[in-house]
Design an enzyme around this catalytic site. Structure first.
Site, PDB file in Angstrom:
ATOM      1  N   HIS A  55       0.948  -1.444  -0.001  1.00 35.87           N
ATOM      2  CA  HIS A  55      -0.068  -0.028   0.040  1.00 35.87           C
ATOM      3  C   HIS A  55       0.795   1.296  -0.055  1.00 35.87           C
ATOM      4  O   HIS A  55       2.154   0.959   0.576  1.00 35.87           O
ATOM      5  CB  HIS A  55      -0.704  -0.088   1.254  1.00 35.87           C
ATOM      6  N   GLU A  57       1.021   3.834   1.725  1.00 29.39           N
ATOM      7  CA  GLU A  57       1.447   4.115   3.044  1.00 29.39           C
ATOM      8  C   GLU A  57       2.777   3.441   3.479  1.00 29.39           C
ATOM      9  O   GLU A  57       3.588   3.861   4.055  1.00 29.39           O
ATOM     10  CB  GLU A  57       0.477   4.283   4.352  1.00 29.39           C
ATOM     11  N   CYS A  85      -6.073   2.271   5.795  1.00 25.83           N
ATOM     12  CA  CYS A  85      -6.553   0.917   5.992  1.00 25.83           C
ATOM     13  C   CYS A  85      -6.117   0.579   7.455  1.00 25.83           C
ATOM     14  O   CYS A  85      -5.113   1.010   7.932  1.00 25.83           O
ATOM     15  CB  CYS A  85      -6.354  -0.052   5.166  1.00 25.83           C
ATOM     16  N   CYS A  88      -2.246  -0.251   7.223  1.00 22.70           N
ATOM     17  CA  CYS A  88      -1.498   0.897   7.150  1.00 22.70           C
ATOM     18  C   CYS A  88      -1.480   1.959   8.475  1.00 22.70           C
ATOM     19  O   CYS A  88      -0.315   2.570   8.892  1.00 22.70           O
ATOM     20  CB  CYS A  88      -1.672   1.843   6.003  1.00 22.70           C
TER      21      CYS A  88
END
Length: 158
Positions: A55, A57, A85, A88
């Site tokens: 992801h 992040e 999320c 993250c």
């Protein structure tokens, strides 16, 4: 909101937009900033990397840690195109970031097919009741590495 924060958020949004309009990954972008300087900037690369943890992040946090030579990002701020999320957000806590700014929220992400509501719901269930069941085995043997860690006088705590 100060101009500097808006500038960094704009950069995260530009990465997200670039990803969204190419085959580079999902529509997410993140920037890690320290002392008013961008340390890292990354997009989501789940599909090109075949890595469900890639992801934006997490990618930005990993890059910032490499560049700074530390796992502790105290003093850093994360600017991300969307509310992190659960993974993250957890990575952000582990990295000890000072603050997170986000633009879109989890509901906006869900409208585009990126809902993480089921993960939040799963956290509330006992491990054995989750859709991905987890069962504890070898409890005593599992404690041994922690005992070794506790006794290790050369460990680097984190």
């Amino acid at each position: 909101m100060d101009k500097e924060s808006l500038k960094f958020m704009q950069q995260a949004l530009e990465v997200a937009s670039g990803n969204a309009s190419s085959q580079g990954g999902g529509p997410f972008g993140a920037v890690v900033v320290k002392d008013g300087k961008v340390i890292s900037s990354a997009g989501n690369s789940v599909t090109p990397d075949n890595d469900p943890t890639a992801h934006a992040e997490v990618n930005a946090i990993r890059e910032a840690c490499r560049k700074l030579g530390t796992f502790d990002l105290s003093g850093c701020t994360l600017y991300t195109s969307c509310e992190p999320c659960p993974m993250c957000l957890s990575a952000s806590y582990w990295a000890r970031l000072d603050k997170i700014y986000f633009a879109a929220d989890r509901n906006d992400a869900a409208k585009a097919g990126f809902s993480d509501a089921f993960i939040y719901d799963q956290f509330a269930l006992p491990a054995q009741m989750r859709s991905l069941p987890a069962e504890r085995i070898m409890e005593q043997e599992g404690i041994e590495p922690f005992d070794l860690w506790i006794r290790n006088e050369n460990k680097q705590p984190y």
